[in-house]
Design an enzyme around this catalytic site. Structure first.
Site, PDB file in Angstrom:
ATOM      1  N   ASP A 144       0.839  -1.192   0.000  1.00  0.00           N
ATOM      2  CA  ASP A 144       0.000   0.000   0.000  1.00  0.00           C
ATOM      3  C   ASP A 144       0.876   1.245   0.000  1.00  0.00           C
ATOM      4  O   ASP A 144       1.797   1.357   0.813  1.00  0.00           O
ATOM      5  CB  ASP A 144      -0.909  -0.016   1.235  1.00  0.00           C
ATOM      6  CG  ASP A 144      -2.036   0.998   1.123  1.00  0.00           C
ATOM      7  OD1 ASP A 144      -2.441   1.321  -0.015  1.00  0.00           O
ATOM      8  OD2 ASP A 144      -2.511   1.473   2.167  1.00  0.00           O
ATOM      9  N   HIS A 151      -3.825  13.967   0.291  1.00  0.00           N
ATOM     10  CA  HIS A 151      -4.080  13.112   1.455  1.00  0.00           C
ATOM     11  C   HIS A 151      -2.933  13.240   2.458  1.00  0.00           C
ATOM     12  O   HIS A 151      -3.153  13.446   3.651  1.00  0.00           O
ATOM     13  CB  HIS A 151      -4.245  11.656   1.002  1.00  0.00           C
ATOM     14  CG  HIS A 151      -4.349  10.664   2.116  1.00  0.00           C
ATOM     15  ND1 HIS A 151      -5.433  10.606   2.962  1.00  0.00           N
ATOM     16  CD2 HIS A 151      -3.485   9.686   2.536  1.00  0.00           C
ATOM     17  CE1 HIS A 151      -5.236   9.625   3.855  1.00  0.00           C
ATOM     18  NE2 HIS A 151      -4.077   9.060   3.615  1.00  0.00           N
ATOM     19  N   GLU A 216     -10.686   3.734   3.085  1.00  0.00           N
ATOM     20  CA  GLU A 216      -9.763   4.519   2.259  1.00  0.00           C
ATOM     21  C   GLU A 216     -10.038   4.183   0.807  1.00  0.00           C
ATOM     22  O   GLU A 216      -9.948   3.021   0.396  1.00  0.00           O
ATOM     23  CB  GLU A 216      -8.300   4.210   2.614  1.00  0.00           C
ATOM     24  CG  GLU A 216      -7.896   4.753   3.975  1.00  0.00           C
ATOM     25  CD  GLU A 216      -6.389   4.738   4.224  1.00  0.00           C
ATOM     26  OE1 GLU A 216      -5.675   3.911   3.608  1.00  0.00           O
ATOM     27  OE2 GLU A 216      -5.931   5.558   5.039  1.00  0.00           O
ATOM     28  N   GLU A 218      -9.087   3.814  -2.793  1.00  0.00           N
ATOM     29  CA  GLU A 218      -7.807   3.630  -3.488  1.00  0.00           C
ATOM     30  C   GLU A 218      -8.017   2.912  -4.822  1.00  0.00           C
ATOM     31  O   GLU A 218      -9.010   2.212  -5.010  1.00  0.00           O
ATOM     32  CB  GLU A 218      -6.838   2.788  -2.625  1.00  0.00           C
ATOM     33  CG  GLU A 218      -6.674   3.345  -1.215  1.00  0.00           C
ATOM     34  CD  GLU A 218      -5.457   2.811  -0.471  1.00  0.00           C
ATOM     35  OE1 GLU A 218      -4.585   2.174  -1.092  1.00  0.00           O
ATOM     36  OE2 GLU A 218      -5.390   3.054   0.748  1.00  0.00           O
ATOM     37  N   ASP A 250      -9.119   0.198   1.508  1.00  0.00           N
ATOM     38  CA  ASP A 250      -8.136  -0.150   2.538  1.00  0.00           C
ATOM     39  C   ASP A 250      -8.684   0.288   3.895  1.00  0.00           C
ATOM     40  O   ASP A 250      -8.288   1.301   4.452  1.00  0.00           O
ATOM     41  CB  ASP A 250      -6.815   0.567   2.208  1.00  0.00           C
ATOM     42  CG  ASP A 250      -5.704   0.212   3.170  1.00  0.00           C
ATOM     43  OD1 ASP A 250      -5.679  -0.932   3.639  1.00  0.00           O
ATOM     44  OD2 ASP A 250      -4.868   1.087   3.449  1.00  0.00           O
ATOM     45  N   ARG A 254      -8.662   3.952  12.824  1.00  0.00           N
ATOM     46  CA  ARG A 254      -7.851   5.148  13.081  1.00  0.00           C
ATOM     47  C   ARG A 254      -7.355   5.257  14.519  1.00  0.00           C
ATOM     48  O   ARG A 254      -6.253   5.755  14.753  1.00  0.00           O
ATOM     49  CB  ARG A 254      -8.664   6.402  12.736  1.00  0.00           C
ATOM     50  CG  ARG A 254      -9.098   6.497  11.294  1.00  0.00           C
ATOM     51  CD  ARG A 254      -7.926   6.486  10.345  1.00  0.00           C
ATOM     52  NE  ARG A 254      -8.360   6.699   8.963  1.00  0.00           N
ATOM     53  CZ  ARG A 254      -7.583   6.489   7.912  1.00  0.00           C
ATOM     54  NH1 ARG A 254      -6.338   6.065   8.069  1.00  0.00           N
ATOM     55  NH2 ARG A 254      -8.045   6.708   6.703  1.00  0.00           N
ATOM     56  N   GLN A 257      -4.554   2.891  14.790  1.00  0.00           N
ATOM     57  CA  GLN A 257      -3.437   3.392  13.977  1.00  0.00           C
ATOM     58  C   GLN A 257      -2.660   4.474  14.733  1.00  0.00           C
ATOM     59  O   GLN A 257      -1.423   4.473  14.756  1.00  0.00           O
ATOM     60  CB  GLN A 257      -3.993   3.963  12.664  1.00  0.00           C
ATOM     61  CG  GLN A 257      -2.924   4.329  11.648  1.00  0.00           C
ATOM     62  CD  GLN A 257      -3.538   4.816  10.328  1.00  0.00           C
ATOM     63  OE1 GLN A 257      -4.748   4.777  10.128  1.00  0.00           O
ATOM     64  NE2 GLN A 257      -2.691   5.271   9.416  1.00  0.00           N
ATOM     65  N   LYS A 270      -4.706  -1.869   9.846  1.00  0.00           N
ATOM     66  CA  LYS A 270      -4.932  -2.048   8.409  1.00  0.00           C
ATOM     67  C   LYS A 270      -5.077  -3.505   8.004  1.00  0.00           C
ATOM     68  O   LYS A 270      -5.467  -3.774   6.876  1.00  0.00           O
ATOM     69  CB  LYS A 270      -3.731  -1.472   7.639  1.00  0.00           C
ATOM     70  CG  LYS A 270      -3.432  -0.027   7.919  1.00  0.00           C
ATOM     71  CD  LYS A 270      -4.289   0.872   7.068  1.00  0.00           C
ATOM     72  CE  LYS A 270      -3.813   2.308   7.157  1.00  0.00           C
ATOM     73  NZ  LYS A 270      -4.536   3.148   6.205  1.00  0.00           N
ATOM     74  N   THR A 274      -9.094  -5.832   3.600  1.00  0.00           N
ATOM     75  CA  THR A 274      -8.971  -4.877   2.500  1.00  0.00           C
ATOM     76  C   THR A 274      -9.855  -5.396   1.380  1.00  0.00           C
ATOM     77  O   THR A 274      -9.691  -6.546   0.942  1.00  0.00           O
ATOM     78  CB  THR A 274      -7.500  -4.773   2.029  1.00  0.00           C
ATOM     79  OG1 THR A 274      -6.685  -4.394   3.140  1.00  0.00           O
ATOM     80  CG2 THR A 274      -7.342  -3.746   0.912  1.00  0.00           C
ATOM     81  N   GLU A 392     -10.318  12.525   6.762  1.00  0.00           N
ATOM     82  CA  GLU A 392     -10.185  13.847   6.136  1.00  0.00           C
ATOM     83  C   GLU A 392     -11.540  14.526   5.935  1.00  0.00           C
ATOM     84  O   GLU A 392     -11.665  15.735   6.096  1.00  0.00           O
ATOM     85  CB  GLU A 392      -9.536  13.702   4.757  1.00  0.00           C
ATOM     86  CG  GLU A 392      -8.080  13.323   4.775  1.00  0.00           C
ATOM     87  CD  GLU A 392      -7.613  13.028   3.362  1.00  0.00           C
ATOM     88  OE1 GLU A 392      -7.290  13.965   2.633  1.00  0.00           O
ATOM     89  OE2 GLU A 392      -7.622  11.846   2.981  1.00  0.00           O
TER      90      GLU A 392
HETATM   91 MN    MN Z   1      -4.170   2.869   2.477  1.00  0.00          MN
END
Ligand code: MN
Length: 455
Positions: A144, A151, A216, A218, A250, A254, A257, A270, A274, A392
């Protein structure tokens, strides 16, 4: 040259001007079949509103005249499909041509051969809306990246308001090795993970269910041919190694993380799941939607030579893909409300290209293998409505801190039921849509990448 219009098909649904799966697309996929032999996957594509099992076409000798028949036979033999090393862009192109010819508008004719063609057409098709899929390749590795400067800047602002972008960002494509075993096909429910967090910086950490669960948005790049260990892939050779692109979610915890990521990066935040979309859209299908790689601003460093493609390749190093994120809560589903769109962005806003990611990934000698998945990192654009994750999207910045110097409270998203979200709740379904479209060109759809959070 890529043709600007899709060839017409006898399969009427493929000819609609807004069809995402016209004969210009022909993505690669693995269709799930269940019959007296049990449950298994077959190499497949999508045309119009139909899933296409390639097995009957292969058995009927449709590909027998291909120049790359040996390569193709090896590929077709795999039951759970991994493109064998050596499957080239040229071989993929032949598959595309044969399929376009088979599906192009022509009467099957009369007599025995006409009847045979008609039977073959019927045998390979099944409805798309009830089709089930496996991961579109055997993905043994997952890497990843962090290729969106928007971002990286936004997330950096939350932790380092005065110095959001770390000094390495514009020199080196940042990435980490993810977990391939928990890659799941779109539609698979995602269990809310448990883990260690530190809700109060003055108190010891606790173990429990994630309270700040996020997605996420992606894009993924699937590797066709790999490289030998110790033999990097040069930046001008990367395209020969790409099977195509897909959509990736993904999922990210948080709160876990924030507590675990230093100094080695994300781990359990993570690796619980996925999600991957079922179709790999080939570079040949995407050819009309290639755009120049990112423009570097005045003052940005020039990438090192191993990350700088020749001009002709730089002019098409990016992809113009439109992306949308929608949410459907349990309450919305019960009220039969459609999913609610919460952001839209574009893949052409990325700072690093997949080409640069591949060249960088292998520059130290690391070998990629067929089916490997490289994901772009969260795709965010410059405007707030293009932010590709809730971290975000519900952030009320920049600046991160209010006038009192404390972090500003998050700005909840309001949904049609009146419900609000700052992060994901149990029962929420997250849906990513990706499509290329431009006036005068047939659209190229990626299908959806979806997943529902279960408690
Ligand atoms: Mn990611």
């Amino acid at each position: 040259m890529a043709s600007t219009h899709a060839p017409a098909s006898w399969l009427e649904s493929a000819n609609a001007p807004d069809c995402p799966f016209s004969l210009a697309n022909l993505p690669l996929a693995i269709l799930r079949k269940v019959d007296e032999q049990g449950e298994y996957g077959v190499l497949a594509t999508v045309v119009g509103d139909r899933a296409v099992d390639l097995t009957p076409l292969i058995e009927a000798g449709l590909f027998a005249e291909c120049k790359h028949i040996e390569e193709l036979e090896a590929a077709f033999e795999e039951s759970s499909w991994t493109p064998p090393d050596g499957l080239s862009r040229d071989a993929l192109r032949e598959v595309r041509k044969v399929l376009q010819k088979f599906f192009a508008d022509a009467s099957p004719g009369t007599g025995a051969s006409g009847k045979q063609t008609q039977r073959l057409r019927e045998k390979c098709l099944s409805p798309l809306d009830t089709a089930e899929w496996y991961l579109p390749a055997t993905m043994m590795n997952y890497t990843d990246f962090y290729a969106s400067v928007h971002h990286a800047t936004n997330v950096g602002s939350m932790f380092r308001p005065d110095n959001p972008l770390l000094p390495n960002y514009k020199h080196i494509p940042i990435g980490y090795h993810g977990r391939a075993s928990s890659l799941v096909i779109s539609g698979t429910p995602v269990a809310r993970p448990s883990g260690q967090t530190q809700p109060d910086p003055q108190s010891p950490p606790v173990f429990g269910l994630c309270k700040r669960l996020d997605y996420e948005l992606e894009m993924g790049c699937v590797i066709a041919t790999g490289n030998e260990i110790g033999e990097p892939i040069g930046i001008d050779d990367v395209e020969q190694h790409i099977l195509g692109l897909c959509v990736v979610n993904d999922w990210s915890a948080r709160d876990m993380q924030a507590w675990e990521y230093q100094p080695l990066g994300p781990f359990l935040a993570k690796n619980f799941a996925t999600s991957v979309s079922p179709f790999i859209v080939t570079l040949d299908a995407l050819e009309p939607y290639r755009v120049a790689g990112p423009t570097r601003r005045a003052g940005d460093p020039t990438p090192l030579p191993y990350l700088t493609p020749q001009a002709a390749l730089a002019a098409k190093a990016g992809f113009d893909i439109q992306l949308h994120v929608s949410i459907r809560t349990r309450k919305m589903a019960e009220a039969k409300l459609p999913a609610h769109r919460i952001s839209s962005g574009s893949f052409k806003d990325m700072f690093w290209t997949f080409g640069q990611m591949i060249a960088h990934h292998t520059s130290g000698g690391c070998n990629l293998i067929p089916g490997d998945l490289l994901a772009s990192g969260t795709i965010s654009g410059p405007e707030p409505e293009t932010r590709g994750c809730m971290l975000e999207l519900t952030w009320d910045g920049p600046p991160h801190n209010g006038p009192d110097g404390k972090p500003k409270p998050r700005k909840p998203i309001t949904l049609p039921t009146g419900e609000t979200r700052v992060f994901l709740e149990d029962g929420d379904e997250v849906i990513f849509d990706a499509v290329c479209s431009k006036p005068g060109l047939p659209p190229i759809g990626f299908g959806q990448c979806r997943g529902t959070i279960v408690g």
